[in-house]
Structure formats: C-alpha cells, structure tokens
Scaffold this motif. Structure first.
Motif: not given
Length: 509
Positions: A163-174, A314-319, A386-387, A446-454
């Motif tokens: 999911i990380t955005v991979r545009t070229p950058v000067s500095s990254a912190l892990d 939110q991808r998952e919920v567990q009791d 998702i993909e 991508g997110m593989r969304r679905a939406t209802k339209v008229d």
C-alpha cells in the motif's frame, strides 16, 4: 554495528563484513536460491507450506544434493549439512569466520540465521534475514517466547509494502524496522533511508538484510517511536508496521506495544504529522479498539494530526475472544499447561472489560501533509478483496481529494472526465423486465469498489472519454430522455463527485 545477541538467542553474523555479504549473495544467486528458483524446486504446494512455517513438504523435496537443495536445507529448513557439500556452494570459511554459519559436530555446519529469498516489486532478488525458526512474521503460531526475537516476512509486512506510495523521495523513515523489509523497499526510491527499532537485534538484522540484498546501507537508530529522531528532522515518507497488538502487558517486543489499549498506534499517528514534509506521506498498519458507546470512526478521526489529510481503511474486525485467541496462539500459549493458558486468556478479557472494549479493528492509516485550510479525513470499512500493490491507488486517492476540494458544482460541470480502466457495468433486475431495478459500476482493479448509480449516472460514466465537458454530456442525455437540462445539471454534480471520489472517474485534464 558489532555483534548483538539477546538472552539465549543465537549470536548474529557480523554486519561489518560487507565483502562477505557480497560474496554470499553472489553464491546464493549463482545457485538460483531465489523466489523463482524455490518455486521451481519445491513446487507450489511445498512452497506455500513453507510460507505457513510447515517444513515437511520442503524436506521431502530437498533429499538430493544439488547446490539449491543444500542451501534450502541449510538456510530455510535449518538442518545441519556436511561441510564438504556446503564448501561446493558457499565461501564456507568466510561464512564461518563472519558468523553466517557455525560448526555443528565434527564435519557439519549449520546456519545462524534464516535467509529467505524475497522477490522485489521490480523483479529484484532480495533476501530477508530473521532469527532461526521465525521467518514467517505475524500470527503464524511461531511460539517463540524470546523477548527480542526478530521475525521475517509476514502478511502484515507485505500488506504495508504493497500500500506504500512509491514516488521518488529524498528521505524515508522506517519506524520499528524489524528485519528491514520496509527499509529495503524504501531504499529503491528514497535517496536517504533511516530505520529505527527499540530492539538492537532488529537493527543488526536490518543491516544484514540490506547488505545481503545488495541495497544501500540505512541510517540505523535505536529507540522507541520517534525518540531517535531529532526535533528538526522531517521526512517525505514515513512507514511503520508497529507492535500494534493490544495486550495485557508487553511480553513480546515484536508485537506488543507496551502501552495501554491502542495508545501506541494513536501516539504514532498523532506524532507523525510534525515529522512530515509538505506533501509527504505517513503509512501505518494499526489495531484500534471498538469501545462501548463510542463510534469507532470518530475515535480514529480524533487521531489524525492537524495539517494532514487522512485515508483510514478498516479491513477486519474481531470480537475480543477471537482477538485474544489469535495472539495467544501466536505466542504458542495454546501449547502450555491448560490452566496457564486459561489464566492468560482471562487476563486479556479482564483488560478488555476494564476498557469497555467489545471488538478490535485492523487496517491501514495513511496521512498526507497538506496546506489546505480544511484537511480531508476519510474513514471507511472495506473488508472486501483488493488488488495489491495499492500504492498508486493510494496516491491517486489524494490527487482526487485535491481536485474535489477546489471544484464546486460549476467546475465539475465544466470539467472533462475519463472512465477509469477496467470498470464494468452490471444491471440487476427481474428476468424479462424492461428496465433494470438498479445499475452497479464495479472496478476490477485497486480497491475493487462497486457503487449503485441511476440510469443517468450509468449513461454519463459510459460516455466519459475526456472529449466533452460533463455539462455537455448531461445536456445530450437530457435531450435523449426528455428531461429538463437545467434540472439535470442541478442534481447530477453530487453523483459525479461521488464517482470521482471513489475512483470510477478521473479528471481528464
């Protein structure tokens, strides 16, 4: 960094011998000890079993004496191998002296760390180093009780990398680097990479992972959260797969945050805003509590720091019972004395009860530093498939946020749009009916969304190819269906806005 060991964990190879790491890498590649090579040797079922920490199929598939079989038994299956056989494949004396191998009996050698081939996003051949028996990170029932154990690649690691955005950058912190997977990815598109961890053993293993993968060294710093980072240091990208497990106490450094409830994740998110450069991204995996009488979405909105747009999924919920069982198994507690297991389970439920927690959510949090007067905060639930990789989808989401923030209804009607690739239309209705009950647009990427339209929304999306303005298209539709064009122009921008927001349409200019 010198050699680091922790309690009874095995001594680690020296991270000061870049020459040995380079020779070892060449030998591994020469024997096709790569993700593709393993798949060819083991076959898909045994390869998949290995990812679940099940070794029997791989042991059966490596009963020969080819160089690749020797390396699999040595580094993945942690079996002692005759010295003479290893000498045919590796610079064995260098590996013994620098600590990659150790003597096992009179004429055998054994690995001191797990080395797992890992395919990079561009087809790179990388190697992830981890503690013996801990190559698969996450809730896989590893059962190691060593506080400082360092895990390898797990589902959480690959999710965050994807999911990380991979545009070229000067500095990254892990932040909380573990075995260095995120730092390795970041090194491909960041000029400078800083990696931190509370556990010195993790920093040492990260240095080994980077060296063995042929990646530039990172700036390695020990400490919790942002402690090792100076007040004036900022970054274009911050990533963290933190120890997010909500547990009573902090038994295992790699997973337990050591703060009450979801305070570690909240603190991490809240402090990230001041560490980002303008336009910079901070991306995390996290757990959060669902507290009785509180909206979980409001809880997460309160975490977002000032001056940041946010997209929280939110991808998952567990009791609470499912959650406790998952992480008790992760630590191998289910193999303990039943009374001890029950006591630990009780302690988890006591903790949740005291905090009025009824469930725990898991998902992704992305922040982007913005100068906008009114930052955009999107909190949603999306448990569907998702993909991956999604980095480009994440970046495009924030591009659309910028566009919609400055586009009123008049601007939308004057705008030109394109239907995003691989969107299909589904019509739902009774067989034989003249008109569908409703129309659904569905993404296959991508997110593989679905939406209802008229029917107007479906017709509008279908002809969006960037040629005509939205207003011109609506005028044509009004003429076709016999509607008042003024009324149609008045009521359709909300639907256009939704289709852009969810990624079905994109501005053509």
């Amino acid at each position: 960094m010198g050699d680091v060991s922790h309690t009874s964990l095995s001594p680690l190879p020296s991270s000061d011998r870049a020459d040995v790491a380079a020779r070892l890498r060449d030998a591994l590649l020469g024997a096709s000890f790569t993700a593709d090579g393993l798949l060819d040797l083991l076959g898909a079922p045994a390869y998949a079993a290995l990812a679940r920490s099940e070794t029997v199929p791989a042991l059966r598939a490596t009963r020969g004496d080819t160089p690749l079989e020797t390396l699999v038994r040595l580094f993945l299956l942690q079996q002692p191998v005759p010295h003479a056989r290893v000498a045919d494949v590796l610079p064995v004396q260098d590996c013994l002296e620098s600590g990659w191998l150790t003597r096992a009996g009179a004429d055998e050698v054994a690995a001191t760390v797990d080395i797992r081939p890992y395919g990079g996003p561009g087809g790179e051949d990388w190697f992830i180093v981890s503690d013996l028996g801990c190559a698969v990170g996450g809730a896989g029932g590893i059962g190691s009780r060593e506080e400082g154990v360092v895990l390898g690649v797990g589902g959480a690691s690959t999710t965050l990398a994807g999911i990380t955005v991979r545009t070229p950058v000067s500095s990254a912190l892990d932040l909380g680097t573990g075995s260095g997977i995120q730092a390795l990815h970041a090194a491909q598109h960041a000029t400078r990479v800083t990696a931190t961890d509370l556990n010195p053993r993790a920093l040492h293993i990260t240095a080994l992972t980077l060296a063995l993968s042929g990646a530039p060294a990172a700036d390695l710093r020990q400490g919790s959260l942002f402690e090792p980072i100076a007040d004036d240091e900022t970054y274009d990208l911050i990533v963290s797969n933190p120890p997010f497990v909500i547990s009573p106490g902090a038994r295992l450094t790699y997973r337990d945050g050591g703060m009450g409830g979801d305070d570690l994740c909240r603190t991490l998110v809240q402090q990230a805003g001041d560490r980002l450069n303008d336009g910079g991204y901070a991306q995390f995996l996290a757990n959060w509590q669902h507290v009785e009488g509180e909206d979980w979405q409001d809880r997460l909105r309160s975490w977002v720091p000032r001056g940041c747009d946010a997209w929280i999924v939110q991808r998952e919920v567990q009791d609470v019972t499912q959650y406790a069982e998952l992480w008790l198994r992760d630590a191998g507690d289910h193999r303990d004395d039943p009374a001890e297991y029950q006591a630990r389970y009780d302690a988890w439920l006591d903790e949740f009860e005291a905090r009025k927690v009824k469930a725990v959510g898991f998902g992704w949090i992305t922040l982007r530093r913005t100068a906008a007067a009114e930052p955009s905060i999107t909190v949603e639930e999306w448990p569907h498939s998702i993909e991956q990789p999604l980095g480009e989808t994440v970046r495009a989401h924030f591009d659309r946020v910028d566009y919609l923030r400055v586009s009123d209804d008049a601007a939308l009607l004057a705008g030109h749009f394109r239907l995003v690739a691989e969107v299909v239309q589904e019509q739902v209705g009774l067989p034989g009916a003249e008109d569908p009950e409703h129309v659904v647009l569905r993404q296959h990427r991508g997110m593989r969304r679905a939406t209802k339209v008229d029917t107007v929304g479906a017709g509008f999306a279908g002809v969006c190819d960037g040629t005509l303005s939205a207003g011109r298209i609506l005028d044509a539709i009004a003429q076709l269906v016999g509607e008042d064009p003024v009324l149609l122009r008045d009521r359709t921008p909300a639907q256009i806005r939704l289709l852009v927001e969810q990624g079905f349409l994109e501005p053509a200019e």
